[in-house]
Enzyme design. Structure first.
Site, short mmCIF file in Angstrom:
data_model
loop_
_atom_site.label_atom_id
_atom_site.label_comp_id
_atom_site.label_asym_id
_atom_site.label_seq_id
_atom_site.Cartn_x
_atom_site.Cartn_y
_atom_site.Cartn_z
N TYR A 124 0.80 -1.23 0.00
CA TYR A 124 0.00 0.00 0.00
C TYR A 124 0.84 1.28 0.00
O TYR A 124 0.28 2.36 0.02
CB TYR A 124 -0.94 0.01 1.22
CG TYR A 124 -2.03 -1.02 1.12
CD1 TYR A 124 -1.73 -2.38 1.17
CD2 TYR A 124 -3.36 -0.66 0.99
CE1 TYR A 124 -2.71 -3.34 1.08
CE2 TYR A 124 -4.37 -1.62 0.90
CZ TYR A 124 -4.02 -2.95 0.95
OH TYR A 124 -5.02 -3.90 0.86
N LYS A 191 3.79 -14.82 5.10
CA LYS A 191 4.06 -15.81 4.05
C LYS A 191 5.58 -15.85 3.89
O LYS A 191 6.14 -15.63 2.79
CB LYS A 191 3.36 -15.35 2.75
CG LYS A 191 3.46 -16.31 1.59
CD LYS A 191 2.43 -17.42 1.64
CE LYS A 191 2.65 -18.40 0.51
NZ LYS A 191 1.81 -19.60 0.61
N ASP A 224 -2.14 -18.48 3.95
CA ASP A 224 -3.11 -19.34 3.26
C ASP A 224 -3.69 -20.38 4.23
O ASP A 224 -4.90 -20.61 4.27
CB ASP A 224 -2.50 -20.01 2.01
CG ASP A 224 -1.05 -20.42 2.19
OD1 ASP A 224 -0.44 -20.01 3.18
OD2 ASP A 224 -0.53 -21.16 1.34
N ASP A 248 -6.08 -6.63 5.35
CA ASP A 248 -7.25 -6.16 4.61
C ASP A 248 -8.13 -7.36 4.24
O ASP A 248 -9.35 -7.35 4.43
CB ASP A 248 -6.75 -5.45 3.34
CG ASP A 248 -7.81 -4.53 2.75
OD1 ASP A 248 -8.88 -4.39 3.37
OD2 ASP A 248 -7.56 -3.97 1.67
#
Ligand code: NAD
Length: 361
Positions: A124, A191, A224, A248
């Protein structure tokens, strides 16, 4: 003592839910001095900006704001007013509780999650290289020279930026929040098996910070896997701390777990200022119809009351909203079994029902 609070009704359905929310907040008996500031499509027409400077100046004076949603006009040159506000006031923590209340139409029961999303960096930061530009070609050359990997120029590049400073302060925020609220566990989401540098840094920083809070459990999950776990066994989790993009996505997933956007509150908190707002947007297709659910903004008001130290009023207001949900009578279309249910009530009638419960308590 009266609390001076900047009030930003926003646009679309914002003014309707803001009015309903102010009425219930005033009905708690807590004194507010609302400093009303306009932002959104209306000020874009008048002043050429969706976020006039006076809004920022007002929050810098009052330190606290309650905000309705603001539409981001589609087209070039428009930065979201929401992103700008968070950036200018360094509101680095996006706090989004996800809690089930009896009567909500959800596949789950007993969910009580706190999502703490980093609000200032990650993908972002807005550093991007467009396909077909000399800047993109230069970037591709630099990457080839420094890493030995030659990327195609038939591409675009967005930079994922994660710093120790921002990771440290958001993880500290999550632990401090957990400690202050008697929560048992913080889970860091990442991740880092793939993005060893950026997400690896976030995880390593989280592990360091966790050592400063031996009274609170700490664990980490790959994002995930976390999505699957939240759908299968959400009750295992408590406080989640995440970089911006995962935060988000997971916070909307969590809103889905508890019955939708109509009841999902949020807060953007920095070291000096705080802005409380619902998670949902301006739902412009319903503007002026007195139709949408004001409860997400009312619950944001509950978070604001707690932030202001008005714990008793916060508990009373939360209970009153929960009673209205549990009865299922005076609720808007989104909380009815079918959206075209003729017994759905108006935005303002939800406020009437919550106020009645507050007075009876
Ligand atoms: P949205 O959240 O405004 O609406 C999506 C749909 O969700 C609506 O059509 C409606 O069916 C439902 N919904 C939303 N709020 C509801 C409520 N209170 N009660 C009942 N149903 C509700 O999302 P969008 O359509 O993607 O965005 C509209 C505008 O809002 C865009 O310009 C977007 O940029 C902006 N936005 C602003 C904020 C903010 O101000 N913080 C946040 C998200 C989106």
């Amino acid at each position: 003592m009266s609390h001076v609070v900047t009030l930003i009704p926003g646009d679309g359905t914002g003014p309707e839910i803001t009015e309903a929310t102010c009425r219930v907040l005033d009905a708690t008996g807590v004194q507010f001095d609302w400093q009303v500031c306009h932002a959104g499509v209306e000020t874009l027409g008048k002043f050429g900006t969706v976020l006039p400077d006076e809004v920022i100046e007002s929050i810098k004076r009052t330190k606290v704001a309650l905000k309705g949603p603001i539409t981001t006009p589609v087209g070039k040159g428009f930065r979201s007013a929401n992103v700008t506000l968070r950036k200018k006031l360094d509101l680095y923590a996006n706090l989004r509780p996800a809690k089930t209340y009896q009567g909500l139409r959800s596949r789950y029961e007993h969910i009580d999650l706190i999502i703490v999303r980093e609000n200032t960096e990650d993908l972002y930061v807005g550093v991007e290289f467009q396909r077909g530009t000399p800047e993109l070609e230069e970037m591709v050359e630099t990457i080839a020279r420094t890493t030995g990997t030659r990327l195609s120029t038939d591409a675009a590049i967005s930079i994922k930026f994660i710093s120790v400073m921002a990771s440290r302060r958001i993880v500290k925020f999550a632990f401090d929040y957990a400690r202050a609220r008697g929560r048992r566990k913080v889970t860091a989401i990442h991740k880092s098996n793939i993005m060893k540098c950026s997400d690896g840094l976030f995880l390593a920083t989280a592990q360091e910070v966790a050592k400063e809070y031996p009274d609170i459990q700490f664990e980490d999950r790959i994002v995930d896997n976390m999505c699957m776990q939240l759908v299968q066994r959400p009750e295992l989790y408590d406080v989640l701390v995440l970089p911006n993009l995962y935060g988000d996505i997971i916070s909307d997933l969590s809103a889905g777990l508890i019955g939708g956007l109509g009841v999902a509150p949020g807060a953007n908190i920095g070291s000096q200022y705080a802005v409380f707002e619902p998670v949902h947007g301006s739902a412009p297709k319903y503007a002026g119809q007195n139709k949408v659910n004001p409860m997400a903004m009312m619950f944001s008001g509950v978070l604001m009351l707690r932030y202001l130290g008005e714990k008793d009023a916060a508990n009373r207001l939360e209970k009153a909203i929960a009673q209205v949900i549990a009865e299922g009578k005076c609720v808007t279309y989104d909380l009815k079994p079918r959206p075209d249910d003729p017994t759905a009530v108006k935005t303002s009638q939800v406020a009437d029902a919550v106020i009645e419960k507050l007075h009876k308590a």
